[in-house]
Motif scaffolding. Structure first.
Motif, PDB file in Angstrom:
ATOM      1  N   GLU A  51       1.010  -0.738  -0.434  1.00  0.00           N
ATOM      2  CA  GLU A  51      -0.004  -0.249  -0.310  1.00  0.00           C
ATOM      3  C   GLU A  51       0.541   1.310  -0.062  1.00  0.00           C
ATOM      4  O   GLU A  51       1.817   1.288   0.961  1.00  0.00           O
ATOM      5  CB  GLU A  51      -0.633  -0.070   1.062  1.00  0.00           C
ATOM      6  CG  GLU A  51      -1.399   1.423   1.729  1.00  0.00           C
ATOM      7  CD  GLU A  51      -2.473   1.254   2.712  1.00  0.00           C
ATOM      8  OE1 GLU A  51      -3.324   2.221   3.088  1.00  0.00           O
ATOM      9  OE2 GLU A  51      -3.208   0.276   3.248  1.00  0.00           O
ATOM     10  N   LYS A  77      -1.146  -7.969  -4.583  1.00  0.00           N
ATOM     11  CA  LYS A  77      -2.317  -7.327  -4.543  1.00  0.00           C
ATOM     12  C   LYS A  77      -1.092  -5.195  -4.736  1.00  0.00           C
ATOM     13  O   LYS A  77      -0.355  -5.394  -3.654  1.00  0.00           O
ATOM     14  CB  LYS A  77      -2.982  -7.024  -3.713  1.00  0.00           C
ATOM     15  CG  LYS A  77      -3.909  -5.803  -3.540  1.00  0.00           C
ATOM     16  CD  LYS A  77      -5.064  -5.871  -2.007  1.00  0.00           C
ATOM     17  CE  LYS A  77      -5.960  -4.747  -2.157  1.00  0.00           C
ATOM     18  NZ  LYS A  77      -6.589  -4.135  -0.793  1.00  0.00           N
ATOM     19  N   THR A  79      -2.099  -1.141  -3.749  1.00  0.00           N
ATOM     20  CA  THR A  79      -3.324  -0.279  -4.097  1.00  0.00           C
ATOM     21  C   THR A  79      -2.510   1.064  -3.449  1.00  0.00           C
ATOM     22  O   THR A  79      -1.526   1.235  -2.374  1.00  0.00           O
ATOM     23  CB  THR A  79      -3.756  -0.513  -2.312  1.00  0.00           C
ATOM     24  OG1 THR A  79      -4.727  -1.798  -2.531  1.00  0.00           O
ATOM     25  CG2 THR A  79      -4.552   0.647  -2.048  1.00  0.00           C
ATOM     26  N   GLU A 109      -5.003  -1.111  -7.400  1.00  0.00           N
ATOM     27  CA  GLU A 109      -6.282   0.063  -6.919  1.00  0.00           C
ATOM     28  C   GLU A 109      -5.991   0.966  -6.726  1.00  0.00           C
ATOM     29  O   GLU A 109      -4.848   0.752  -6.079  1.00  0.00           O
ATOM     30  CB  GLU A 109      -7.078  -1.000  -5.518  1.00  0.00           C
ATOM     31  CG  GLU A 109      -7.445  -2.476  -5.355  1.00  0.00           C
ATOM     32  CD  GLU A 109      -8.387  -2.608  -4.460  1.00  0.00           C
ATOM     33  OE1 GLU A 109      -8.283  -1.509  -3.422  1.00  0.00           O
ATOM     34  OE2 GLU A 109      -8.522  -4.023  -3.552  1.00  0.00           O
ATOM     35  N   THR A 122     -12.423   5.536  -4.623  1.00  0.00           N
ATOM     36  CA  THR A 122     -12.040   5.231  -5.177  1.00  0.00           C
ATOM     37  C   THR A 122     -12.876   5.550  -6.820  1.00  0.00           C
ATOM     38  O   THR A 122     -13.482   5.893  -7.674  1.00  0.00           O
ATOM     39  CB  THR A 122     -12.514   3.598  -5.408  1.00  0.00           C
ATOM     40  OG1 THR A 122     -12.370   2.403  -3.627  1.00  0.00           O
ATOM     41  CG2 THR A 122     -12.096   2.786  -6.375  1.00  0.00           C
TER      42      THR A 122
END
Length: 124
Positions: A51, A77, A79, A109, A122
């Motif tokens: 992240e 992942k 972000t 993301e 988002t």
């Protein structure tokens, strides 16, 4: 080699949080040391999630994300939250650059930090 890190959170503190940080670094500043950081090898062989908060679209940030994709061989992942100083179009361009470094199977993301209400939303 770093064998235990599974989640990594990086927060870039920009000038919106600390206005006194607007002064550019002098020549030879420690933030440019060591000069070979872009070529250092690091094995983050268990890192699954990253992240990153406060991206401003700099060359150093892009280089760091590129290296993270190379070092984190099992990353699933990422972000990213861009700093509120970036326009939406600039942030989207920068995120396209970041995606170009990504491997298939990594979920990315994107969020944009809204300074006025201290939340993120988002983008579609």
């Amino acid at each position: 080699m770093c064998t235990g890190v599974r989640n990594l959170v990086l927060t870039f503190v920009g000038t919106n949080h600390y206005p006194e940080a607007q002064t550019p670094c002098p020549s030879g500043c420690v933030c440019d040391q060591p000069l070979n950081w872009k070529t250092e090898e690091l094995a983050l062989n268990r890192l699954r999630e990253v992240e990153i908060d406060g991206l401003r679209g700099t060359e150093h940030e892009a280089a760091l994300v590129k290296r993270l994709f190379e070092w984190a061989t099992v990353l699933e992942k990422m972000t990213v939250t861009s700093d509120c100083s970036l326009t939406k179009s600039t942030a989207k361009k920068f995120l396209r650059v970041l995606r170009s470094f990504s491997r298939p199977g990594i979920r990315m993301e994107e969020h944009r930090y809204l300074c006025a209400i201290n939340t993120s939303c988002t983008w579609n």
